[in-house]
Design a protein around this motif. Structure first.
Motif, PDB file in Angstrom:
ATOM      1  N   MET A 118       0.833  -1.205   0.000  1.00  0.00           N
ATOM      2  CA  MET A 118       0.000   0.000   0.000  1.00  0.00           C
ATOM      3  C   MET A 118       0.867   1.254   0.000  1.00  0.00           C
ATOM      4  O   MET A 118       1.729   1.388   0.844  1.00  0.00           O
ATOM      5  CB  MET A 118      -0.842   0.016   1.294  1.00  0.00           C
ATOM      6  N   ARG A 119       0.651   2.137  -0.980  1.00  0.00           N
ATOM      7  CA  ARG A 119       1.475   3.344  -1.021  1.00  0.00           C
ATOM      8  C   ARG A 119       0.787   4.497  -0.272  1.00  0.00           C
ATOM      9  O   ARG A 119       1.401   5.197   0.520  1.00  0.00           O
ATOM     10  CB  ARG A 119       1.733   3.711  -2.485  1.00  0.00           C
ATOM     11  N   HIS A 120      -0.495   4.710  -0.570  1.00  0.00           N
ATOM     12  CA  HIS A 120      -1.248   5.768   0.113  1.00  0.00           C
ATOM     13  C   HIS A 120      -2.551   5.187   0.653  1.00  0.00           C
ATOM     14  O   HIS A 120      -2.995   4.148   0.184  1.00  0.00           O
ATOM     15  CB  HIS A 120      -1.630   6.883  -0.868  1.00  0.00           C
ATOM     16  N   LEU A 121      -3.172   5.897   1.581  1.00  0.00           N
ATOM     17  CA  LEU A 121      -4.563   5.571   1.941  1.00  0.00           C
ATOM     18  C   LEU A 121      -5.388   6.824   1.663  1.00  0.00           C
ATOM     19  O   LEU A 121      -5.419   7.760   2.468  1.00  0.00           O
ATOM     20  CB  LEU A 121      -4.688   5.136   3.409  1.00  0.00           C
ATOM     21  N   LEU A 122      -6.016   6.834   0.496  1.00  0.00           N
ATOM     22  CA  LEU A 122      -6.771   8.026   0.077  1.00  0.00           C
ATOM     23  C   LEU A 122      -8.269   7.795   0.152  1.00  0.00           C
ATOM     24  O   LEU A 122      -9.033   8.710   0.462  1.00  0.00           O
ATOM     25  CB  LEU A 122      -6.374   8.411  -1.360  1.00  0.00           C
TER      26      LEU A 122
ATOM     27  N   LEU B  18       5.864  20.140  -1.729  1.00  0.00           N
ATOM     28  CA  LEU B  18       7.174  19.842  -2.320  1.00  0.00           C
ATOM     29  C   LEU B  18       8.294  20.215  -1.352  1.00  0.00           C
ATOM     30  O   LEU B  18       9.296  19.511  -1.236  1.00  0.00           O
ATOM     31  CB  LEU B  18       7.338  20.586  -3.650  1.00  0.00           C
ATOM     32  N   THR B  19       8.101  21.328  -0.631  1.00  0.00           N
ATOM     33  CA  THR B  19       9.109  21.784   0.332  1.00  0.00           C
ATOM     34  C   THR B  19       9.293  20.752   1.441  1.00  0.00           C
ATOM     35  O   THR B  19      10.416  20.330   1.753  1.00  0.00           O
ATOM     36  CB  THR B  19       8.670  23.138   0.949  1.00  0.00           C
ATOM     37  N   LEU B  20       8.169  20.315   2.026  1.00  0.00           N
ATOM     38  CA  LEU B  20       8.271  19.380   3.155  1.00  0.00           C
ATOM     39  C   LEU B  20       8.726  17.999   2.688  1.00  0.00           C
ATOM     40  O   LEU B  20       9.427  17.287   3.413  1.00  0.00           O
ATOM     41  CB  LEU B  20       6.916  19.292   3.878  1.00  0.00           C
ATOM     42  N   ASP B  21       8.333  17.645   1.481  1.00  0.00           N
ATOM     43  CA  ASP B  21       8.759  16.358   0.922  1.00  0.00           C
ATOM     44  C   ASP B  21      10.278  16.359   0.712  1.00  0.00           C
ATOM     45  O   ASP B  21      10.957  15.366   0.988  1.00  0.00           O
ATOM     46  CB  ASP B  21       8.030  16.129  -0.412  1.00  0.00           C
ATOM     47  N   ALA B  22      10.794  17.513   0.262  1.00  0.00           N
ATOM     48  CA  ALA B  22      12.234  17.628  -0.019  1.00  0.00           C
ATOM     49  C   ALA B  22      13.072  17.505   1.250  1.00  0.00           C
ATOM     50  O   ALA B  22      14.260  17.203   1.196  1.00  0.00           O
ATOM     51  CB  ALA B  22      12.514  18.958  -0.718  1.00  0.00           C
ATOM     52  N   MET B  23      12.444  17.736   2.409  1.00  0.00           N
ATOM     53  CA  MET B  23      13.196  17.635   3.667  1.00  0.00           C
ATOM     54  C   MET B  23      13.418  16.190   4.082  1.00  0.00           C
ATOM     55  O   MET B  23      14.199  15.916   4.984  1.00  0.00           O
ATOM     56  CB  MET B  23      12.438  18.355   4.788  1.00  0.00           C
ATOM     57  N   GLY B  24      12.668  15.274   3.451  1.00  0.00           N
ATOM     58  CA  GLY B  24      12.837  13.860   3.804  1.00  0.00           C
ATOM     59  C   GLY B  24      11.686  13.283   4.609  1.00  0.00           C
ATOM     60  O   GLY B  24      11.878  12.296   5.329  1.00  0.00           O
ATOM     61  N   THR B  25      10.509  13.869   4.475  1.00  0.00           N
ATOM     62  CA  THR B  25       9.325  13.341   5.178  1.00  0.00           C
ATOM     63  C   THR B  25       8.992  11.939   4.656  1.00  0.00           C
ATOM     64  O   THR B  25       9.096  11.683   3.457  1.00  0.00           O
ATOM     65  CB  THR B  25       8.122  14.275   4.897  1.00  0.00           C
TER      66      THR B  25
ATOM     67  N   CYS C 111       5.943  10.334   5.640  1.00  0.00           N
ATOM     68  CA  CYS C 111       4.491  10.188   5.494  1.00  0.00           C
ATOM     69  C   CYS C 111       3.785  11.506   5.832  1.00  0.00           C
ATOM     70  O   CYS C 111       4.159  12.175   6.795  1.00  0.00           O
ATOM     71  CB  CYS C 111       4.006   9.082   6.443  1.00  0.00           C
ATOM     72  N   PHE C 112       2.826  11.862   5.017  1.00  0.00           N
ATOM     73  CA  PHE C 112       1.982  13.024   5.311  1.00  0.00           C
ATOM     74  C   PHE C 112       0.584  12.537   5.681  1.00  0.00           C
ATOM     75  O   PHE C 112       0.021  11.697   4.974  1.00  0.00           O
ATOM     76  CB  PHE C 112       1.828  13.923   4.073  1.00  0.00           C
ATOM     77  N   VAL C 113       0.052  13.073   6.772  1.00  0.00           N
ATOM     78  CA  VAL C 113      -1.353  12.824   7.134  1.00  0.00           C
ATOM     79  C   VAL C 113      -2.046  14.159   6.897  1.00  0.00           C
ATOM     80  O   VAL C 113      -1.701  15.161   7.528  1.00  0.00           O
ATOM     81  CB  VAL C 113      -1.455  12.416   8.622  1.00  0.00           C
TER      82      VAL C 113
ATOM     83  N   ALA D 198      -1.042  13.918  -2.956  1.00  0.00           N
ATOM     84  CA  ALA D 198      -0.319  12.639  -3.036  1.00  0.00           C
ATOM     85  C   ALA D 198       0.389  12.483  -4.374  1.00  0.00           C
ATOM     86  O   ALA D 198       1.434  11.835  -4.464  1.00  0.00           O
ATOM     87  CB  ALA D 198      -1.286  11.479  -2.810  1.00  0.00           C
ATOM     88  N   SER D 199      -0.178  13.104  -5.405  1.00  0.00           N
ATOM     89  CA  SER D 199       0.431  12.958  -6.733  1.00  0.00           C
ATOM     90  C   SER D 199       1.711  13.793  -6.874  1.00  0.00           C
ATOM     91  O   SER D 199       2.452  13.623  -7.819  1.00  0.00           O
ATOM     92  CB  SER D 199      -0.578  13.350  -7.818  1.00  0.00           C
ATOM     93  N   TRP D 200       1.941  14.709  -5.926  1.00  0.00           N
ATOM     94  CA  TRP D 200       3.117  15.570  -6.039  1.00  0.00           C
ATOM     95  C   TRP D 200       4.331  15.062  -5.263  1.00  0.00           C
ATOM     96  O   TRP D 200       5.447  15.517  -5.470  1.00  0.00           O
ATOM     97  CB  TRP D 200       2.797  16.973  -5.508  1.00  0.00           C
ATOM     98  N   VAL D 201       4.088  14.173  -4.292  1.00  0.00           N
ATOM     99  CA  VAL D 201       5.182  13.863  -3.357  1.00  0.00           C
ATOM    100  C   VAL D 201       5.676  12.423  -3.482  1.00  0.00           C
ATOM    101  O   VAL D 201       5.004  11.567  -4.038  1.00  0.00           O
ATOM    102  CB  VAL D 201       4.758  14.140  -1.888  1.00  0.00           C
ATOM    103  N   ARG D 202       6.826  12.225  -2.905  1.00  0.00           N
ATOM    104  CA  ARG D 202       7.482  10.916  -2.884  1.00  0.00           C
ATOM    105  C   ARG D 202       7.007  10.139  -1.647  1.00  0.00           C
ATOM    106  O   ARG D 202       6.946   8.925  -1.642  1.00  0.00           O
ATOM    107  CB  ARG D 202       8.991  11.231  -2.802  1.00  0.00           C
TER     108      ARG D 202
END
Ligand code: ASP
Length: 315
Positions: free
Chosen positions: A1-5, A91-98, A100-102, A115-119
């Motif tokens: 599972m990659r995301h829970l949308l 993108l900023t928070l993803d670039a820091m190495g997050t 998982c985002f809730v 979800a489509s923008w981040v790693r």
């Protein structure tokens, strides 16, 4: 599972696995020291662009109890209040190495877009009037435990929900909880009936594959669970029912209607409650009310969801 949308993305096996692991997480809640090393070194950011008490706190507890580093961000206090777009913030928070985002957001579809923008992995913690999948999972968890106790059929089997009748009552038009519950409960095998005044039924509800009625008295005696939903005044622009008194009479749970529930039937409400409007205090505080069990389940289920997404090792 990659995301829970969306609750609709879960197969029966995935949903059952989340509920089963949540059972294991549940035992942590009664321990004095609530800590597992499972997500050590992982970073979870809770981004809440809408108010929340239960969801935000329980996601934070879930992350912390599994040793993740959890960070809370809300609209105030973040650069979105200076005009930064959601995409740039993500993108900023993803670039820091997050890891998982809730995310909770006021716009339907915003979380899937993010979800489509981040790693990183993304969990939808409520997007507008669209979906709230972890709420449906925690509701199912609380129901499964309740049915397990009442039917003495154990809590693990897929058959727990088969033939169960769930009535979801109230402001369905503005509810993300109802959409996620319908999707998940259909996967789990129960039979759902939606009850609301015609003005509070979502468009296209006939295609949802569930029963729909405007008469609560028609379903009250057959229901195994009655889930009362909040009248979402903050999303209402206009009059959806003549008076609150009439709404309470037709769609509330006053003692005389409560008395018609079959023995063993449960009452649920995702909270926050408008006591005296969609739910009476007699119903909210009844012995067969699962409302606080739902809150407790919120932490276990969210631990399990983070575990499934981030793939920690069980201890
Ligand atoms: N807490 C739930 C939600 O965030 C239900 C509600 O707000 O009424 O959708």
């Amino acid at each position: 599972m990659r995301h829970l949308l969306s609750a609709g993305d879960l197969s029966l096996a995935e949903a059952t696995s989340i509920l089963d692991v949540a059972e294991e997480m549940h035992t942590i809640q009664s321990r004095q020291i609530k800590k597992l090393p499972t997500l050590r070194g992982r970073t979870v950011i809770n981004m809440f662009f809408e108010d929340s008490t239960r969801t935000r706190t329980s996601f934070e507890m879930a992350g912390k109890w599994m040793s993740a580093d959890t960070i809370n961000i809300s609209t105030k206090g973040s650069s979105t209040s200076k005009g930064e777009s959601l995409r740039d913030t993500m993108l900023t928070l993803d670039a820091m190495g997050t890891d998982c985002f809730v995310i909770r957001h006021g716009s339907s579809g915003a979380v899937a877009q993010a979800a489509s923008w981040v790693r990183a992995h993304v969990v939808n913690a409520g997007d507008g009037t669209h979906e709230h999948p972890t709420q449906a999972l925690l509701d199912a968890f609380a129901m499964r435990r309740h049915f397990g106790t009442v039917d003495e059929s154990g809590t693990g089997g897929d058959e727990v929900f088969a033939g169960k009748r769930i009535a979801i009552v109230g402001d369905l038009l503005h509810s993300r909880v109802v959409r996620s519950n319908v999707l998940l409960q259909r996967t789990l095998g129960s039979s759902v009936t939606l009850v609301a005044p015609p003005t509070l039924l979502p468009t296209g509800v006939e295609q949802w594959g569930v029963g729909v009625t405007s008469d609560l008295d028609e379903v009250i005696e057959g229901a195994d669970v009655v889930m009362m939903l909040r009248v979402q005044r903050e999303r209402m622009h206009g009059g959806f029912f003549p008076t609150e008194r009439e709404y309470t009479e037709l769609y509330g749970l006053p003692p005389q209607r409560l008395a018609r529930l079959k023995p063993g039937a449960a009452i649920c409400h995702p909270g926050p409650m408008n006591r005296g409007l969609e739910i009476s205090s007699e119903a909210a505080d009844a012995a067969n009310s699962l409302i606080l069990e739902q809150v407790t389940a919120g932490v276990s289920v969210r631990m399990s969801v983070l575990y499934h997404l981030l793939g920690g090792s069980p201890e």
